[in-house]
Design a protein around this motif. Structure first.
Motif, PDB file in Angstrom:
ATOM      1  N   GLU A 152       1.315  -1.189  -0.671  1.00 17.87           N
ATOM      2  CA  GLU A 152      -0.318  -0.216   0.689  1.00 17.87           C
ATOM      3  C   GLU A 152       0.908   0.835  -0.177  1.00 17.87           C
ATOM      4  N   GLU A 170       2.399   1.838  -3.823  1.00 16.30           N
ATOM      5  CA  GLU A 170       1.518   1.861  -4.220  1.00 16.30           C
ATOM      6  C   GLU A 170       1.125   4.083  -4.307  1.00 16.30           C
ATOM      7  N   SER A 171       0.907   4.258  -2.918  1.00 18.97           N
ATOM      8  CA  SER A 171       0.739   4.964  -3.032  1.00 18.97           C
ATOM      9  C   SER A 171       1.988   6.614  -3.248  1.00 18.97           C
ATOM     10  N   HIS A 218       0.376   8.869  -5.695  1.00 18.03           N
ATOM     11  CA  HIS A 218      -0.143   9.717  -5.140  1.00 18.03           C
ATOM     12  C   HIS A 218      -1.664   9.640  -4.037  1.00 18.03           C
ATOM     13  N   ASN A 219      -2.366   9.928  -3.754  1.00 18.22           N
ATOM     14  CA  ASN A 219      -3.662  10.144  -3.200  1.00 18.22           C
ATOM     15  C   ASN A 219      -3.641  11.535  -3.164  1.00 18.22           C
TER      16      ASN A 219
END
Length: 496
Positions: free
Chosen positions: A473, A476-477, A481-482
């Protein structure tokens, strides 16, 4: 005092007022879908307190029509130099009000807002010049590369050494076989020269009146203002910058990527001084492995290992370098290419290359286009030239996004490897799909959240706290980016 005014003076004043307040895009002036070299571009600057100001000074041949910065005190010098440009805090408002009259945009904000500003500009059909690093994440680099291809705009990353003579000499010497097949490369920088290895400050400061803190944060997670973040020191904070690797590798690894025709690495491993959840480490080493590429007429392109060092760390000194001589002959950093027949060194920005053990530089055919005064504005002017050419006939700027996008992907992927170093393994990278292949759903990393030390009664006491994070996780971030609402990127275009 008489209120009379002559007809000539009235017409002159009217013309001046019209020129000051009516901005017509230069493609309307030329009416051709491209601009004549004599036509001036209407350029907007976003992030103009630091390097953006310097870039715009190198573009004074054009019309600087709009300036945007979240901190008007920091940007005051640029505002003064371009008094006729309209000033904004929010680039979204600038595009709403002036978008139709802007031809091109310079983006020199903190790293974390490069992508969203540049991507928006590209989808509006604007040419873009974006400071290095091109973006804060791998996904953002891929996005800008594909958007530029789709919208056929002229692009340039602000790694000015890419237009210089040194990088061209390095390429041409290597391609001519002067040091044989390159199998190993070492690159280093003296950065950081800003604070790193810090924990998040607990003090909440009052936001200066001239700063819009929410706009500074942009898509990054919300946090209270502290003067340690801005101006300039944002480079060392993960949410805003990319540390010494992100800041300088686009300069220093540039001749490596260009000369060796590198794209996606297949293996990477990072290590560093203590790393925490907030800030880049004081010093780091990253090892990349790139697969073999297509051979050139005079030299092969075998698998090559590229090693990065920052924070004052250096590779082993080559025995051929004279005692007392600075590595790469440049205090800022440099590169050592190790070939099967010799070794080549250059300084930061690829400048002043030389082959170890030779008294004279080789004389080889010049196969690359030369750009005059690259380090004194030529890099920016070459982009301006390309902006004025039609997509069908455009000679691309040297660091256009087709080149600098993959370069930046490699750089910021190395940043991710440093952040994932607690996995204690060499990571397998699938560049096409922007993901690591050997991180499982159950893998975790431990990262320092706080670290305290004191001496009590003559004895050292340590109080180090860590967070346990799911590695997949996290990866992936870091790769994509979120974004904080309401900030969003345009969708990734299909391959074109």
């Amino acid at each position: 005092m008489s209120n009379k005014i002559s007809r000539r003076k009235f017409l002159g004043n009217t013309a001046a007022a019209t020129a000051a307040f009516t901005i017509v895009p230069s493609n309307v002036v030329s009416g051709l879908g491209h601009k004549a070299p004599s036509d001036k571009l209407n350029i907007a600057g976003i992030g103009v307190g630091g390097m953006g100001h310097a870039n715009l000074n190198n573009m004074k041949t054009e019309n600087i029509v709009a300036l945007c910065d979240v901190d008007w005190e920091y940007a005051a010098g640029c505002f003064k130099d371009f008094p006729n440009a309209k000033k904004y805090y929010d680039w979204r408002k600038m595009f709403d009000e002036m978008g139709k009259s802007i031809d091109a945009v310079v983006v020199a904000t903190p790293d974390h807002t490069h992508a969203i500003t540049a991507a928006t500009a590209i989808t509006m059909g604007k040419h873009v010049y974006v400071q290095k690093p091109l973006t804060h994440s791998v996904y953002e680099s891929r996005l800008l590369t594909k958007l530029a291809r789709k919208y056929k705009v002229a692009t340039q990353m602000g790694n000015q050494g890419n237009s210089g003579e040194g990088i061209r000499q390095t390429c041409e010497w290597i391609w001519n076989g002067e040091i044989g097949d390159v199998v190993e490369v070492h690159a280093w920088t003296n950065r950081p020269i800003w604070p790193q290895g810090l924990e998040r400050p607990k003090e909440v400061m009052k936001v200066p009146k001239t700063l819009n803190w929410d706009l500074f944060l942009g898509p990054a997670p919300d946090r209270p203002y502290n003067s340690i973040y801005h101006p300039w020191n944002w480079r060392g904070w993960w949410d805003f910058g990319t540390g010494a690797l992100g800041d300088m590798a686009c300069h220093i690894l540039d001749p490596v990527v260009m000369a060796l025709k590198l794209k996606y690495p297949i293996l990477v491993q990072g290590s560093s001084t203590q790393i925490n959840t907030e800030s880049a480490p004081h010093a780091e080493i990253v090892h990349y492995t790139f697969p073999a590429r297509e051979n050139l007429p005079k030299v092969a392109m075998p698998e090559v290992k590229v090693h990065w060092y920052d924070g004052g760390l250096l590779p082993e000194r080559p025995k051929e370098l004279a005692d007392g001589e600075v590595m790469g002959r440049d205090w800022n950093g440099g590169v050592l290419f190790i070939g099967t027949k010799g070794k080549l060194m250059c300084g930061c920005y690829g400048m002043n290359p030389f082959i170890l053990g030779r008294k004279e530089n080789p004389v080889v055919p010049q196969v690359l286009r030369r750009i005059p005064k690259a380090m004194e504005g030529g890099h920016e002017q070459d982009w301006i030239r390309a902006c004025k050419e039609s997509p069908e006939n455009r000679v691309q700027p040297s660091s256009n996004f087709e080149y600098s996008g993959p370069l930046n992907e490699m750089v910021v992927m190395g940043v991710v490897a440093v952040r994932l170093q607690d996995l204690k393994r060499e990571l397998q990278w699938d560049g096409e799909n922007m993901k690591f292949l050997n991180i499982s759903d159950s893998d975790v990393i431990r990262v320092v959240t706080s670290d305290k030390f004191e001496v009590i009664n003559g004895h050292p006491h340590f109080d180090t706290k860590t967070a346990t994070i799911n590695a997949r996780e996290a990866a992936e971030s870091y790769i994509k980016h979120n974004y904080r609402a309401p900030w969003t990127l345009p969708p990734m275009p299909a391959d074109v």
